[in-house]
Design a protein around this motif. Structure first.
Motif, PDB file in Angstrom:
ATOM      1  N   UNK A   1      47.537  44.022  61.595  1.00 56.69           N
ATOM      2  CA  UNK A   1      46.258  44.044  62.307  1.00 56.69           C
ATOM      3  C   UNK A   1      45.128  44.505  61.396  1.00 56.69           C
ATOM      4  N   UNK A   2      45.377  45.535  60.608  1.00 52.35           N
ATOM      5  CA  UNK A   2      44.284  46.094  59.820  1.00 52.35           C
ATOM      6  C   UNK A   2      43.961  45.207  58.615  1.00 52.35           C
ATOM      7  N   UNK A   3      44.972  44.523  58.057  1.00 55.01           N
ATOM      8  CA  UNK A   3      44.690  43.592  56.958  1.00 55.01           C
ATOM      9  C   UNK A   3      43.947  42.360  57.472  1.00 55.01           C
ATOM     10  N   UNK A   4      44.228  41.955  58.720  1.00 52.96           N
ATOM     11  CA  UNK A   4      43.481  40.851  59.318  1.00 52.96           C
ATOM     12  C   UNK A   4      42.052  41.270  59.634  1.00 52.96           C
ATOM     13  N   UNK A   5      41.891  42.502  60.090  1.00 53.76           N
ATOM     14  CA  UNK A   5      40.554  43.009  60.367  1.00 53.76           C
ATOM     15  C   UNK A   5      39.724  43.092  59.089  1.00 53.76           C
ATOM     16  N   UNK A   6      40.394  43.387  57.971  1.00 52.43           N
ATOM     17  CA  UNK A   6      39.690  43.465  56.685  1.00 52.43           C
ATOM     18  C   UNK A   6      39.065  42.121  56.314  1.00 52.43           C
ATOM     19  N   UNK A   7      39.665  41.026  56.797  1.00 54.50           N
ATOM     20  CA  UNK A   7      39.095  39.706  56.524  1.00 54.50           C
ATOM     21  C   UNK A   7      37.776  39.499  57.271  1.00 54.50           C
ATOM     22  N   UNK A   8      37.629  40.185  58.411  1.00 53.31           N
ATOM     23  CA  UNK A   8      36.416  40.043  59.205  1.00 53.31           C
ATOM     24  C   UNK A   8      35.310  40.985  58.733  1.00 53.31           C
ATOM     25  N   UNK A   9      35.718  42.130  58.168  1.00 52.78           N
ATOM     26  CA  UNK A   9      34.740  43.059  57.600  1.00 52.78           C
ATOM     27  C   UNK A   9      34.606  42.719  56.125  1.00 52.78           C
ATOM     28  N   UNK A  10      33.430  42.411  55.677  1.00 58.26           N
ATOM     29  CA  UNK A  10      33.201  41.802  54.356  1.00 58.26           C
ATOM     30  C   UNK A  10      33.794  42.629  53.226  1.00 58.26           C
ATOM     31  N   UNK A  11      34.820  42.056  52.561  1.00 57.72           N
ATOM     32  CA  UNK A  11      35.428  42.686  51.390  1.00 57.72           C
ATOM     33  C   UNK A  11      35.229  41.840  50.136  1.00 57.72           C
ATOM     34  N   UNK A  12      34.368  40.850  50.207  1.00 57.02           N
ATOM     35  CA  UNK A  12      34.290  39.860  49.141  1.00 57.02           C
ATOM     36  C   UNK A  12      33.470  40.306  47.939  1.00 57.02           C
ATOM     37  N   UNK A  13      33.272  41.607  47.795  1.00 59.13           N
ATOM     38  CA  UNK A  13      32.594  42.094  46.601  1.00 59.13           C
ATOM     39  C   UNK A  13      33.554  42.291  45.436  1.00 59.13           C
ATOM     40  N   UNK A  14      34.845  42.057  45.670  1.00 56.06           N
ATOM     41  CA  UNK A  14      35.854  42.161  44.614  1.00 56.06           C
ATOM     42  C   UNK A  14      36.096  40.772  44.023  1.00 56.06           C
ATOM     43  N   UNK A  15      36.002  40.667  42.700  1.00 54.07           N
ATOM     44  CA  UNK A  15      36.143  39.372  42.030  1.00 54.07           C
ATOM     45  C   UNK A  15      37.562  39.185  41.496  1.00 54.07           C
ATOM     46  N   UNK A  16      38.102  37.987  41.753  1.00 55.79           N
ATOM     47  CA  UNK A  16      39.423  37.593  41.261  1.00 55.79           C
ATOM     48  C   UNK A  16      39.248  36.346  40.398  1.00 55.79           C
ATOM     49  N   UNK A  17      39.927  36.305  39.247  1.00 52.57           N
ATOM     50  CA  UNK A  17      39.826  35.155  38.359  1.00 52.57           C
ATOM     51  C   UNK A  17      41.107  34.343  38.316  1.00 52.57           C
ATOM     52  N   UNK A  18      40.974  33.012  38.427  1.00 50.31           N
ATOM     53  CA  UNK A  18      42.104  32.096  38.251  1.00 50.31           C
ATOM     54  C   UNK A  18      41.974  31.469  36.862  1.00 50.31           C
ATOM     55  N   UNK A  19      42.941  31.737  36.001  1.00 49.99           N
ATOM     56  CA  UNK A  19      42.890  31.235  34.627  1.00 49.99           C
ATOM     57  C   UNK A  19      43.101  29.720  34.625  1.00 49.99           C
ATOM     58  N   UNK A  20      42.222  29.008  33.942  1.00 51.97           N
ATOM     59  CA  UNK A  20      42.284  27.550  33.849  1.00 51.97           C
ATOM     60  C   UNK A  20      42.280  27.126  32.378  1.00 51.97           C
ATOM     61  N   UNK A  21      42.581  25.828  32.173  1.00 55.05           N
ATOM     62  CA  UNK A  21      42.513  25.264  30.827  1.00 55.05           C
ATOM     63  C   UNK A  21      43.838  25.111  30.129  1.00 55.05           C
ATOM     64  N   UNK A  22      44.951  25.274  30.872  1.00 56.90           N
ATOM     65  CA  UNK A  22      46.274  25.167  30.251  1.00 56.90           C
ATOM     66  C   UNK A  22      47.197  24.256  31.061  1.00 56.90           C
ATOM     67  N   UNK A  23      46.626  23.220  31.635  1.00 58.08           N
ATOM     68  CA  UNK A  23      47.425  22.265  32.396  1.00 58.08           C
ATOM     69  C   UNK A  23      47.923  22.800  33.714  1.00 58.08           C
ATOM     70  N   UNK A  24      47.153  23.689  34.341  1.00 57.56           N
ATOM     71  CA  UNK A  24      47.553  24.232  35.636  1.00 57.56           C
ATOM     72  C   UNK A  24      47.578  23.130  36.701  1.00 57.56           C
ATOM     73  N   UNK A  25      48.280  23.354  37.810  1.00 60.25           N
ATOM     74  CA  UNK A  25      48.326  22.354  38.896  1.00 60.25           C
ATOM     75  C   UNK A  25      46.939  22.044  39.419  1.00 60.25           C
ATOM     76  N   UNK A  26      46.811  20.881  40.074  1.00 60.27           N
ATOM     77  CA  UNK A  26      45.504  20.464  40.581  1.00 60.27           C
ATOM     78  C   UNK A  26      45.092  21.302  41.788  1.00 60.27           C
TER      79      UNK A  26
END
Length: 561
Positions: free
Chosen positions: A183-208
């Motif tokens: 419940x609390x992790x779902x609630x966290x999706x509704x309360x803005x937590x998007x100030x944390x940046x996550x990077x997906x590494x690209x450029x090495x033939x990763x899946x589409x």
């Protein structure tokens, strides 16, 4: 017996004092609420991170619960646990929390259809229950989920979320333990937590993007997600974590250096790597050979404390794959047969990340060796089943082998580590080594800040299946052959939550609840006895107390002549 005015005055004074104390205590309780959890397993206590999140509510939170109707005892306890949890939420939330239990069987047909569509959109899957009651077999379709509504946004909560390969009572017990976290992790999706940046590494033939659509969507609900090219970026400190997702081409020394120094600065990295490469197109002809995949990361991972071996795990606890077993007329007949190269991981370490998690689906996963490194804690999180083996290179992948029953005498090498969590201070790969050309040595860090690294010996965990009909992405963790959902998403998001919020909502999973179930056979056999006992005993006690009180009054106030 006569009473003096003084006696009456004292009685009124006592009554006034009593009412005043009650009123003051009630007022103090309003401003300074005190809650005491006297249960053995502290099932009504919330974690401090949960209270902190609830205190951030700025408007009403509405919760619709769809677990209702004629439920077995275990699911009634799950329903009771949800309602009790929400009562605790009300006590600590700064804004109202309203709860509604909706019985779908009592809703009009058109409204029920609309609700069911909404539940599926929110990833709340139905559960079929089969049980015996009064000599009859009863089948129920229930929706063990809830929908949270906050500031015009909605998110679904799947309450029955545990290891589905365990008995029902244990599965429900695990789900009750997970309720606060879900419940609390779902609630966290509704309360803005998007100030944390996550990077997906690209450029090495990763899946589409279609194959990684589930990952991107799940991360996007909680974090700000960016694609990162290591060859073009030299400063990564603004990213809280980086994910390397099934690369098929090698990393250059310069890219490895950038990644290494990011870790030295305290950055978190999740590696989802294949050690062998399988050409699935060749399997159309019936066979293929798995050859080593050179990513140029072996020395770096070894320095950090793990080694991915050039092998593939074959496990008797596995998924299925369709093969042609014959023809009917001109139409080929397909049959789904178990394929040991698709292990279903249901063997976990005793860790917060994997507590009460459902099985994880993998394809072509390798084994991991732990390399002892001073100052680093190494925790294998995933293991193969005891009935597994290592197939070393070159691995011959033959679909025809599915037709033959496996030799179970060979499958005795498990459990085998498949994923490892590393925590501590790491030595740089380039400590006491020449730095890549063009690198400024003045900024070099030889030892890291305390940080965390995850290494999983397969990239398949982060991929979602793609529908062969319309090439649309299927839900992450859903296997179209088994038609079953697995916990791939829960595992990856759990790792990120543990890495990035060490004192955050993931700690709600620490709760342990004992499910005290009734003996159904004993209940059926002794139902009348306990019904009579519960009805007759209170009445008898009241009558007895009345008689005793009457006798005492007669003796106390009897007028002596």
């Amino acid at each position: 017996m006569r009473f003096s005015k003084h006696t009456y005055k004292n009685r009124w004074l006592i009554l006034l004092t009593f009412v005043s104390v009650i009123g003051i205590a009630n007022k103090l309780a309003y401003y300074f609420p005190l809650r005491v959890d006297l249960t053995e397993d502290k099932r009504y206590s919330l974690h401090s991170s949960t209270k902190a999140l609830l205190s951030r509510l700025e408007s009403e939170l509405q919760v619709n619960i769809y677990l209702s109707g004629d439920l077995p005892n275990e699911f009634k306890q799950l329903q009771t646990g949800v309602i009790a949890l929400l009562e605790e939420f009300k006590a600590y939330a700064r804004c109202p929390v309203t709860c509604h239990v909706i019985d779908l069987s009592k809703e009009p047909a058109d409204k029920r259809k609309e609700i069911l569509k909404k539940l599926l959109e929110k990833k709340i899957e139905p559960t079929n229950l089969y049980r015996q009651a009064h000599g009859k077999r009863i089948e129920n379709l229930i929706y063990p989920g809830a929908i949270l509504s906050y500031q015009g946004n909605e998110v679904g909560v799947m309450m029955l979320k545990a290891d589905k390969m365990t008995p029902t009572n244990k599965m429900v017990s695990q789900s009750i333990e997970n309720l606060e976290y879900e419940f609390i992790s779902s609630l966290a999706k509704l309360i803005d937590y998007k100030n944390v940046k996550i990077g997906l590494i690209k450029g090495h033939g990763e899946p589409n993007t279609t194959q990684l659509q589930g990952l991107s969507q799940a991360l996007g609900e909680l974090y700000e997600v960016h694609n990162v090219m290591l060859s073009q970026v030299f400063e990564l400190s603004n990213y809280a974590a980086l994910l390397i997702t099934k690369p098929q081409e090698g990393f250059t020394e310069s890219e490895k250096y950038v990644l290494d120094q990011y870790i030295m600065q305290g950055g978190k990295v999740l590696f989802f790597l294949d050690r062998l490469k399988i050409n699935m197109d060749n399997l159309a002809s019936g066979n293929s050979i798995a050859l080593p995949l050179e990513l140029n990361l072996d020395d770096q991972l070894f320095r950090y404390g793990v080694r991915i071996n050039p092998d593939l795990i074959k496990d008797l606890q596995a998924g299925v794959y369709p093969i042609i077993v014959g023809k009917m007329g001109n139409q080929p007949q397909l049959k789904l047969l178990p394929w040991p190269f698709f292990p279903i991981i249901n063997n976990f370490s005793d860790h917060l990340i994997t507590k009460n998690i459902n099985a994880i689906y993998t394809q072509f996963i390798s084994s991991i060796d732990i390399v002892k490194v001073e100052g680093v804690i190494q925790t294998p999180l995933l293991y193969s089943s005891p009935y597994s083996l290592k197939a070393t290179t070159p691995v011959y992948v033959d679909l025809e082998s599915l037709r033959r029953a496996p030799d179970t005498n060979l499958y005795k090498q498990g459990p085998i580590p498949l994923a490892c969590l590393l925590e501590g201070k790491f030595n740089s790969l380039y400590k006491n080594r020449m730095l890549p050309k063009g690198i400024d040595a003045t900024q070099f860090l030889a030892v890291s800040q305390p940080t965390k690294i995850l290494v999983v010996a397969s990239g398949s965990i982060v991929l979602n299946a793609v529908s062969p009909k319309d090439q649309q992405a299927l839900p992450w963790g859903y296997d179209p052959f088994l038609q079953q959902s697995f916990a791939n998403q829960d595992f990856v998001l759990g790792v990120l939550a543990y890495m990035l919020e060490e004192s955050g909502v993931i700690n709600a999973k620490r709760k342990t609840v004992k499910l005290r179930l009734l003996d159904n056979l004993k209940v059926t056999r002794e139902r009348l006895y306990w019904q009579l006992l519960n009805i007759v005993t209170p009445i008898f006690m009241l009558v007895l107390m009345g008689i005793l009180w009457h006798i005492v009054r007669r003796k106390r106030y009897r007028v002596k002549i």
